[in-house]
Design an enzyme around this catalytic site. Sequence first.
Site, PDB file in Angstrom:
ATOM      1  N   GLY A  22       0.826  -1.214   0.000  1.00 17.70           N
ATOM      2  CA  GLY A  22       0.000   0.000   0.000  1.00 17.70           C
ATOM      3  C   GLY A  22       0.852   1.253   0.000  1.00 17.70           C
ATOM      4  N   GLY A  74      -1.385   7.551   1.002  1.00 22.44           N
ATOM      5  CA  GLY A  74      -1.612   7.667   2.448  1.00 22.44           C
ATOM      6  C   GLY A  74      -0.446   7.238   3.317  1.00 22.44           C
ATOM      7  NE  ARG A 111      -3.962   3.739  -6.373  1.00 25.81           N
ATOM      8  CZ  ARG A 111      -4.509   4.529  -5.448  1.00 25.81           C
ATOM      9  NH1 ARG A 111      -5.196   5.588  -5.814  1.00 25.81           N
ATOM     10  NH2 ARG A 111      -4.370   4.240  -4.161  1.00 25.81           N
ATOM     11  CG  ASP A 126      -5.661  -7.142  -6.046  1.00 24.82           C
ATOM     12  OD1 ASP A 126      -5.721  -7.354  -4.813  1.00 24.82           O
ATOM     13  OD2 ASP A 126      -6.632  -6.754  -6.719  1.00 24.82           O
ATOM     14  CG  ASN A 154      -0.064   0.885   4.841  1.00 21.75           C
ATOM     15  OD1 ASN A 154      -0.624   1.515   5.727  1.00 21.75           O
ATOM     16  ND2 ASN A 154      -0.130   1.251   3.551  1.00 21.75           N
ATOM     17  CE1 TYR A 157     -10.796  -0.964   7.623  1.00 25.17           C
ATOM     18  CE2 TYR A 157     -11.506   0.233   9.583  1.00 25.17           C
ATOM     19  CZ  TYR A 157     -10.533  -0.055   8.644  1.00 25.17           C
ATOM     20  OH  TYR A 157      -9.279   0.542   8.716  1.00 25.17           O
ATOM     21  N   PRO A 207      -3.916   3.217  14.006  1.00 23.40           N
ATOM     22  CG  PRO A 207      -3.138   3.853  11.916  1.00 23.40           C
ATOM     23  CD  PRO A 207      -3.585   2.650  12.686  1.00 23.40           C
ATOM     24  CD  GLU A 225      -5.605   8.166  -2.767  1.00 21.52           C
ATOM     25  OE1 GLU A 225      -5.855   7.000  -3.116  1.00 21.52           O
ATOM     26  OE2 GLU A 225      -4.776   8.881  -3.363  1.00 21.52           O
TER      27      GLU A 225
HETATM   28  P1  NDP Z   1      -5.266   4.861   1.436  1.00 24.60           P
HETATM   29  O1  NDP Z   1      -6.556   4.521   0.762  1.00 24.60           O
HETATM   30  O2  NDP Z   1      -4.707   6.207   1.258  1.00 24.60           O
HETATM   31  O3  NDP Z   1      -4.148   3.778   1.058  1.00 24.60           O
HETATM   32  C1  NDP Z   1      -4.459   2.421   0.950  1.00 24.60           C
HETATM   33  C2  NDP Z   1      -3.303   1.691   0.267  1.00 24.60           C
HETATM   34  O4  NDP Z   1      -3.626   0.293   0.211  1.00 24.60           O
HETATM   35  C3  NDP Z   1      -3.072   2.174  -1.155  1.00 24.60           C
HETATM   36  O5  NDP Z   1      -1.687   2.325  -1.370  1.00 24.60           O
HETATM   37  C4  NDP Z   1      -3.628   1.058  -2.004  1.00 24.60           C
HETATM   38  O6  NDP Z   1      -2.853   0.931  -3.189  1.00 24.60           O
HETATM   39  C5  NDP Z   1      -3.394  -0.164  -1.112  1.00 24.60           C
HETATM   40  N1  NDP Z   1      -4.323  -1.224  -1.456  1.00 24.60           N
HETATM   41  C6  NDP Z   1      -5.667  -1.225  -1.291  1.00 24.60           C
HETATM   42  N2  NDP Z   1      -6.212  -2.343  -1.806  1.00 24.60           N
HETATM   43  C7  NDP Z   1      -5.177  -3.076  -2.285  1.00 24.60           C
HETATM   44  C8  NDP Z   1      -5.099  -4.312  -2.952  1.00 24.60           C
HETATM   45  N3  NDP Z   1      -6.187  -5.050  -3.211  1.00 24.60           N
HETATM   46  N4  NDP Z   1      -3.880  -4.769  -3.329  1.00 24.60           N
HETATM   47  C9  NDP Z   1      -2.769  -4.045  -3.090  1.00 24.60           C
HETATM   48  N5  NDP Z   1      -2.783  -2.863  -2.444  1.00 24.60           N
HETATM   49  C10 NDP Z   1      -3.974  -2.377  -2.066  1.00 24.60           C
HETATM   50  O7  NDP Z   1      -5.522   4.575   2.999  1.00 24.60           O
HETATM   51  P2  NDP Z   1      -4.597   4.692   4.295  1.00 24.60           P
HETATM   52  O8  NDP Z   1      -3.241   5.094   3.980  1.00 24.60           O
HETATM   53  O9  NDP Z   1      -5.357   5.489   5.283  1.00 24.60           O
HETATM   54  O10 NDP Z   1      -4.653   3.180   4.768  1.00 24.60           O
HETATM   55  C11 NDP Z   1      -3.510   2.406   5.030  1.00 24.60           C
HETATM   56  C12 NDP Z   1      -3.846   1.420   6.154  1.00 24.60           C
HETATM   57  O11 NDP Z   1      -4.167   2.146   7.337  1.00 24.60           O
HETATM   58  C13 NDP Z   1      -5.042   0.522   5.851  1.00 24.60           C
HETATM   59  O12 NDP Z   1      -4.757  -0.780   6.327  1.00 24.60           O
HETATM   60  C14 NDP Z   1      -6.168   1.158   6.677  1.00 24.60           C
HETATM   61  O13 NDP Z   1      -7.147   0.231   7.045  1.00 24.60           O
HETATM   62  C15 NDP Z   1      -5.366   1.649   7.878  1.00 24.60           C
HETATM   63  N6  NDP Z   1      -5.994   2.688   8.666  1.00 24.60           N
HETATM   64  C16 NDP Z   1      -6.360   3.886   8.103  1.00 24.60           C
HETATM   65  C17 NDP Z   1      -6.949   4.848   8.885  1.00 24.60           C
HETATM   66  C18 NDP Z   1      -7.424   6.157   8.345  1.00 24.60           C
HETATM   67  O14 NDP Z   1      -8.202   6.829   9.042  1.00 24.60           O
HETATM   68  N7  NDP Z   1      -6.994   6.575   7.179  1.00 24.60           N
HETATM   69  C19 NDP Z   1      -7.132   4.638  10.334  1.00 24.60           C
HETATM   70  C20 NDP Z   1      -6.749   3.347  10.792  1.00 24.60           C
HETATM   71  C21 NDP Z   1      -6.176   2.429   9.994  1.00 24.60           C
HETATM   72  P3  NDP Z   1      -3.431   0.645  -4.654  1.00 24.60           P
HETATM   73  O15 NDP Z   1      -4.828   1.174  -4.697  1.00 24.60           O
HETATM   74  O16 NDP Z   1      -2.476   1.335  -5.559  1.00 24.60           O
HETATM   75  O17 NDP Z   1      -3.347  -0.837  -4.749  1.00 24.60           O
HETATM   76  C1  8X3 Z   2      -9.884   3.698  10.041  1.00 22.51           C
HETATM   77  C2  8X3 Z   2     -10.476   4.537  11.091  1.00 22.51           C
HETATM   78  O1  8X3 Z   2     -12.509   5.052  12.505  1.00 22.51           O
HETATM   79  O2  8X3 Z   2     -12.898   4.624  10.160  1.00 22.51           O
HETATM   80  O3  8X3 Z   2      -9.480   2.450  10.482  1.00 22.51           O
HETATM   81  O4  8X3 Z   2     -12.345   2.833  11.633  1.00 22.51           O
HETATM   82  S1  8X3 Z   2     -12.129   4.224  11.337  1.00 22.51           S
END
Ligand code: NDP
Ligand code: 8X3
Length: 251
Positions: A9, A13, A35, A58, A85, A151, A181, A187
């Site tokens: 990922g 983010g 991507r 993926d 991540n 989720y 977090p 995103e």
């Molecule tokens: P983003 O949506 O910004 O980033 C998500 C990343 O995951 C992207 O780089 C995406 O890359 C990758 N990803 C998603 N699906 C796939 C797939 N099928 N295969 C490979 N890669 C994948 O979100 P965040 O940075 O916020 O999220 C990162 C982590 O943090 C996640 O696990 C999320 O659950 C967790 N999190 C986020 C929080 C928030 O509030 N934002 C809070 C708590 C936890 P691409 O699409 O290019 O494959």
């Molecule tokens: C992402 C934060 O509050 O949407 O894990 O679950 S929340």
Amino acid sequence: MKKLALITGATSGIGRSTAILFALQGIELVLCGRRKDRLDGLQAELGKETRIHTLNFDVREKDEVFEAIASLPDDFSKIDILVNNAGNAHGLDPIDKGDPADWDAMIDINVKGLLYVSKAIIPGMVERRSGHIINIGSTAAKEVYPKGNVYCASKHAVDALTTGMRIDLNPYGIRVGAVHPGAVETEFSNVRFKGDDDRADSVYEGFEPLVADDIAQVIHFVVTRPTHVNIADLVVTPTAQATATIWNKES
Ligand code: NDP
Ligand code: 8X3
């Protein structure tokens, strides 16, 4: 000796910010995501700072995951640090109205994808009797909130798997921990609300959310402790977020 980290990922983010910070600190990188254009952009941007290899797959596709990681050239194959991540929420609905396609996506990406990547990397760590795994959970790994059902279940699974990995990998000196977090403006909500960007933006209104770099700094702190120190579990929230449902927001 330089460390080599694989980050899933990395295209957005938290993963992207972690890649940037690690590169600036001289950590060598294998950056993963679907991507490819973004992976190429990161390679061009960060290639001045450190050695970078990109893998475009993926995490849901088991064979793709194993093939991609097996394709790593020798000088990128000994992963010291794995940051699991990649993940997202899909939808926010009460359980009776949830879309099974969203449930599949969350279980397949957040749980099974994390397992596939780990399974591809861990045997090398076991062989080398060293390694560090950081799983990105969530406050949703610790609490269940209304409409968060699947989720939250997927992230509770990440929490349980973190403990399971720590137990099973303990004989090999492999460190395992999770960073959980709260609300981070990335995103994440654009994906959760399927491109409804106004709804996504509204999630972060009335308080100061975390930014991805806040979590990247925490991850960097975790991986730079001396080898006898394992940070097992960290919950990091915006100051305005007391729990998943209690917020200090301007109305
Ligand atoms: P983003 O949506 O910004 O980033 C998500 C990343 O995951 C992207 O780089 C995406 O890359 C990758 N990803 C998603 N699906 C796939 C797939 N099928 N295969 C490979 N890669 C994948 O979100 P965040 O940075 O916020 O999220 C990162 C982590 O943090 C996640 O696990 C999320 O659950 C967790 N999190 C986020 C929080 C928030 O509030 N934002 C809070 C708590 C936890 P691409 O699409 O290019 O494959
Ligand atoms: C992402 C934060 O509050 O949407 O894990 O679950 S929340």
